[in-house]
Design an enzyme around this catalytic site. Structure first.
Site, PDB file in Angstrom:
ATOM      1  CG  MET A 101      24.466 -61.795 -98.436  1.00 29.71           C
ATOM      2  SD  MET A 101      23.578 -60.812 -99.675  1.00 29.71           S
ATOM      3  CE  MET A 101      24.856 -59.643-100.127  1.00 29.71           C
ATOM      4  N   GLY A 187      23.592 -55.711 -93.884  1.00 27.96           N
ATOM      5  CA  GLY A 187      23.365 -57.142 -93.681  1.00 27.96           C
ATOM      6  C   GLY A 187      22.020 -57.642 -94.166  1.00 27.96           C
ATOM      7  CB  SER A 188      20.528 -58.400 -96.662  1.00 26.57           C
ATOM      8  OG  SER A 188      21.751 -58.158 -97.341  1.00 26.57           O
ATOM      9  NE  ARG A 189      17.086 -66.054 -95.969  1.00 28.50           N
ATOM     10  CZ  ARG A 189      15.975 -66.362 -95.315  1.00 28.50           C
ATOM     11  NH1 ARG A 189      15.907 -66.214 -94.008  1.00 28.50           N
ATOM     12  NH2 ARG A 189      14.923 -66.795 -95.966  1.00 28.50           N
TER      13      ARG A 189
END
Length: 218
Positions: A101, A187-189
């Site tokens: 993301m 931002g990330s996953r």
């Protein structure tokens, strides 16, 4: 039939639908922009602050947006907006689908299946970029859902900028497919583990939309 998914009340500002948990970050930014704009005509210092403050407030509004979705039909749907970063067979027969993301994506995550939340575990860790292999040791929240396909594991992983994961529902909650379950700030996953025997319908590099993109194939 596809259905619109509703949730508990969330933050809002000037008619913009925002993610729950946005206020601590958004309100000070918007307040700074508003005050600097009001004072800009009389103060050169305020004028200098007004432009970046307004741009930051607009960026925050975009980041924390939480649009309504028509939830797709299918056994497993994407829990996150983003891009499929990897699809990896696991030793226990499951398949991990990792979705990256970016800060431009909607960061509200949704339940991939209907079921009961059997655990929500926060695990402290680092904050390396979410696209980095070492991000598996990052700050994360591990979810388990009891579903018609059995136990489903989902992991929200913080990135270099994302320092806060906000679960919306506690252990024991029954959730509908596509229901909002949490927020990752910046931002990330998100990793989702598909059970053995479930064929993956997406491919690496494909864009996903939470609650809309189907991850499994009939």
């Amino acid at each position: 039939m596809p259905h619109s998914q509703t949730s508990a009340p969330r933050d809002s500002l000037a008619g913009v639908r925002l993610a729950r948990g946005a206020s601590p970050w958004l309100l000070p930014t918007v307040a700074t922009a508003a005050v600097s704009l009001l004072r800009a005509r009389r103060s050169g210092a305020a004028k200098a602050v007004a432009v970046p403050a307004t741009a930051l407030a607009a960026g925050m509004l975009w980041f924390f947006r939480d649009p309504e979705r028509e939830i797709a039909q299918g056994r497993v749907i994407s829990p996150a907006d983003g891009v499929v970063q990897s699809i990896m067979p696991w030793k226990d027969g499951r398949t991990r689908v990792a979705i990256f993301m970016s800060p431009l994506n909607v960061h509200v995550n949704r339940a991939p299946l209907a079921g009961t939340v059997t655990s929500v575990e926060h695990i402290p860790g680092g904050f390396v970029p979410a696209f980095n292999k070492e991000s598996e040791n990052n700050e994360r929240v591990v979810w388990h859902f009891d579903t018609e396909l059995g136990d489903i594991e989902m992991i929200q992983i913080a990135g270099a900028v994302a320092r806060r994961i906000v679960p919306y529902v506690p252990q024991g909650t029954k959730v509908e497919q596509g229901e909002r379950i949490g927020l990752i700030r910046f931002g990330s996953r998100v990793d989702l583990y598909l059970p053995e025997g479930v064929e993956v319908a997406v491919e690496v590099g494909q864009k996903t939309v939470a609650g809309v993109t189907r991850l499994d194939r009939d």
